[in-house]
Design an enzyme around this catalytic site. Sequence first.
Site, short mmCIF file in Angstrom:
data_model
loop_
_atom_site.label_atom_id
_atom_site.label_comp_id
_atom_site.label_asym_id
_atom_site.label_seq_id
_atom_site.Cartn_x
_atom_site.Cartn_y
_atom_site.Cartn_z
N GLU A 18 3.09 2.07 3.06
CA GLU A 18 4.24 1.18 3.18
C GLU A 18 5.34 1.59 2.21
O GLU A 18 6.53 1.55 2.55
CB GLU A 18 3.80 -0.26 2.90
CG GLU A 18 2.92 -0.85 3.99
CD GLU A 18 2.25 -2.15 3.59
OE1 GLU A 18 1.66 -2.82 4.45
OE2 GLU A 18 2.32 -2.51 2.38
N ASP A 73 -5.22 -8.08 2.45
CA ASP A 73 -5.29 -9.54 2.28
C ASP A 73 -6.29 -9.90 1.19
O ASP A 73 -6.06 -10.84 0.41
CB ASP A 73 -5.69 -10.20 3.59
CG ASP A 73 -4.73 -9.90 4.73
OD1 ASP A 73 -3.51 -9.90 4.48
OD2 ASP A 73 -5.19 -9.65 5.86
N ASN A 106 0.85 -1.19 0.00
CA ASN A 106 0.00 0.00 0.00
C ASN A 106 0.88 1.24 0.00
O ASN A 106 2.09 1.18 0.21
CB ASN A 106 -1.00 -0.01 1.17
CG ASN A 106 -0.33 0.06 2.53
OD1 ASN A 106 0.60 0.84 2.75
ND2 ASN A 106 -0.79 -0.77 3.46
#
Length: 369
Positions: free
Chosen positions: A229, A298, A226
């Site tokens: 990050e 996820d 993302n």
Amino acid sequence: MLLARSVHPLPGEAERKARLLALVDAFSGRRVLVVGALIAHEFIYGEVARVSREAPVLILKYDATEMVAGGAGNAANNVAALGGRARLVGLVGGDAEGRRLLRSFHRGVDRAPIVRARRYRTPVKTRILAGGVHAARQQVVRIDRESGWPLSPAISGALARQIAPALDGCDAVILSDYGSGLVTPALADTVRRGLARRARRRPVPALIDSRYRLVDYRGLTTCTPNESEVEQLLGIHIGDDAEALERAGRLLLRRTAMQAVLITRGSRGMALFQPKQPTIHVPIFGSDEVADVTGAGDTVIATFGLALSAGASFYEAARLANYAGGIVVMKRGTATVSATELADAVTTDHDTPSEAWSQEGPAQGRRRN
């Protein structure tokens, strides 16, 4: 480990819709190996009763407790909910939380490779949510019970021994690195070499989701970081700066030597980077009024991996992952997306006159004369 592109004629809207729906249908029975940390997500629900006399805090009238799998377990549950078959390699303790976590998995998740370690404490994230009968429940506080990370050599060895047999017959591999020491670059290399030795007509995609050290992983198929990050990893700020985003995506491609990098950007959608191809910006699907982003990453990597295993191009896989991400953030808690929900999203989006596929889609995978 080059991933074959899908090859199909230049489509119009109807053909694009049919293509994506066919890919969703092809999820059924696809076998995905998921490796990573298993985290128990516990949700305690209550109704606000009054303010305590002991301290300026709320007193909640207890309603219910729910436990679902987070981390790699959530990715496996999403694979199963979408119609695939997930084989899960991870670790749980011999405690009550570990037993509850094992019972919580979707029936489409093969739990046999999970290692049960008596002296290991299952990590638990407990979220306490409060709300009235007719009001949305809001998170009041989160309590984290950490495990004994990093893992001992004995436990790490037991987990590593589960990898080789678990690779057999899989159509895709998802590695979830949450910093536990379970998934490492060395383990990823073992997976990559194991897949390279297999005689398969179509290469098996290997995907990595690493929260803290993505650039330590090289030569896998793709990754799905993302934006926050990426900013932390590269020490930059992206925000609305298109040039900064472009530099970041291209830098990750070079440093990881992967075939594609998919950066998820929250309300800004996604950006797909591939070597020697223009960057593709995929706008957000659905409402930007997000209910809960817990576990959305996820869901994205599970959908992305399933789509690639079914023969999708990176662009097609990103589109499907974008739909799934848009659906799951509208759900409370750690949630999954079903194949039916995904197919409905594809249909709804393509039946909307303002849909702009032709402006967003690349020439990737088109048949050339």
